[in-house]
Design a protein around this motif. Structure first.
Motif, PDB file in Angstrom:
ATOM      1  N   ARG A 171      -4.247   2.925  -7.934  1.00 24.90           N
ATOM      2  CA  ARG A 171      -4.817   2.271  -6.757  1.00 24.90           C
ATOM      3  C   ARG A 171      -3.898   2.363  -5.548  1.00 24.90           C
ATOM      4  O   ARG A 171      -4.348   2.407  -4.417  1.00 24.90           O
ATOM      5  CB  ARG A 171      -5.116   0.800  -7.063  1.00 24.90           C
ATOM      6  N   TRP A 222      -2.293   0.086  -4.344  1.00 21.70           N
ATOM      7  CA  TRP A 222      -2.402  -1.174  -3.609  1.00 21.70           C
ATOM      8  C   TRP A 222      -2.097  -2.315  -4.561  1.00 21.70           C
ATOM      9  O   TRP A 222      -2.467  -2.280  -5.736  1.00 21.70           O
ATOM     10  CB  TRP A 222      -3.808  -1.348  -3.040  1.00 21.70           C
ATOM     11  N   ALA A 242      -4.857   6.612  -2.545  1.00 17.97           N
ATOM     12  CA  ALA A 242      -6.112   6.411  -3.264  1.00 17.97           C
ATOM     13  C   ALA A 242      -7.220   6.114  -2.268  1.00 17.97           C
ATOM     14  O   ALA A 242      -7.700   4.987  -2.137  1.00 17.97           O
ATOM     15  CB  ALA A 242      -5.974   5.283  -4.286  1.00 17.97           C
ATOM     16  N   TRP A 291       0.866  -1.168   0.000  1.00 21.53           N
ATOM     17  CA  TRP A 291       0.000   0.000   0.000  1.00 21.53           C
ATOM     18  C   TRP A 291       0.903   1.219   0.000  1.00 21.53           C
ATOM     19  O   TRP A 291       1.776   1.344   0.858  1.00 21.53           O
ATOM     20  CB  TRP A 291      -0.905  -0.037   1.228  1.00 21.53           C
TER      21      TRP A 291
END
Length: 206
Positions: free
Chosen positions: A96, A98, A83, A74
């Motif tokens: 994202r 992630w 995000a 992350w």
């Protein structure tokens, strides 16, 4: 039926494996289920910033690579934004921040391509050095382990990071700082995660 929860007994503990990949990364386990497997694209096609490669290995208490680990990552974008609605600001379309990566079943090595995150705003308005958050699970681990990877070429930012400075010993701080090199013109960061033993990686209780 009684609503008294005192009658309920605690369930037995359960490790993450051996079927963690079937549930979380089925493609790696040989199951062609999803057109686009969740977690492969961390930054999307429009992310700004420096493209980098992050690689490493997860090592057990006797120094052997763990070959069935799964890591979730992350991170912020190059502007230091996550995000998330409370992530500090806008991110690029498709970003994202992630991802999900597994160790190689033969070598235990893992790697992913991303962009280098920017400094992020932490608690009480303190700026945090660029870093990537990791969550690690594998067979034999009852509770997922949380740690951070800081960048070895960000010594000034690392020196003032409020989280790194909570780690009292310099030798322990070094366990969450990745080594930097350049390969074929691309910055590569090597991050070895040691689960137990000498030079065990610092893990966070979150």
């Amino acid at each position: 039926m009684s609503q008294d929860l005192n009658y309920l007994k605690q369930s037995a503990s359960q490790t993450a494996g051996p079927y963690v990949h079937i549930g979380l990364a089925p493609g790696a386990a040989g199951f062609d289920i999803y057109k686009n497997e969740l977690g492969h694209d961390i930054i999307g096609p429009h992310a700004k910033g420096e493209r980098i490669r992050v690689e490493g290995v997860v090592i057990d208490g006797i120094g052997s690579p763990i070959k069935d680990a799964l890591l979730e990552v992350w991170q912020a974008n190059t502007d230091g934004h996550f995000a998330h609605p409370d992530g500090g600001g806008p991110v690029e379309d498709g970003f994202r921040g992630w991802g999900r990566v597994i160790t190689d079943f033969e070598t235990g090595e893992w790697s992913f391509d991303t962009i280098k995150p920017g400094p992020t705003l932490g608690r009480n308005g303190a700026m945090q050095a660029p870093h990537i958050n990791f969550w690690i699970v594998s067979r034999g681990i009852n509770i997922g382990l949380n740690t951070r990877m800081y960048f070895g070429d960000e010594s000034a930012a690392n020196g003032s990071d409020p989280v790194l400075n909570l780690i009292e010993w310099e030798r322990r701080r070094a366990t969450v700082i990745a080594d930097h090199s350049v390969r074929d013109g691309v910055s590569v960061y090597r991050f070895e995660i040691k689960i137990q033993g000498e030079e065990e990686t610092v893990f966070f209780d979150i």
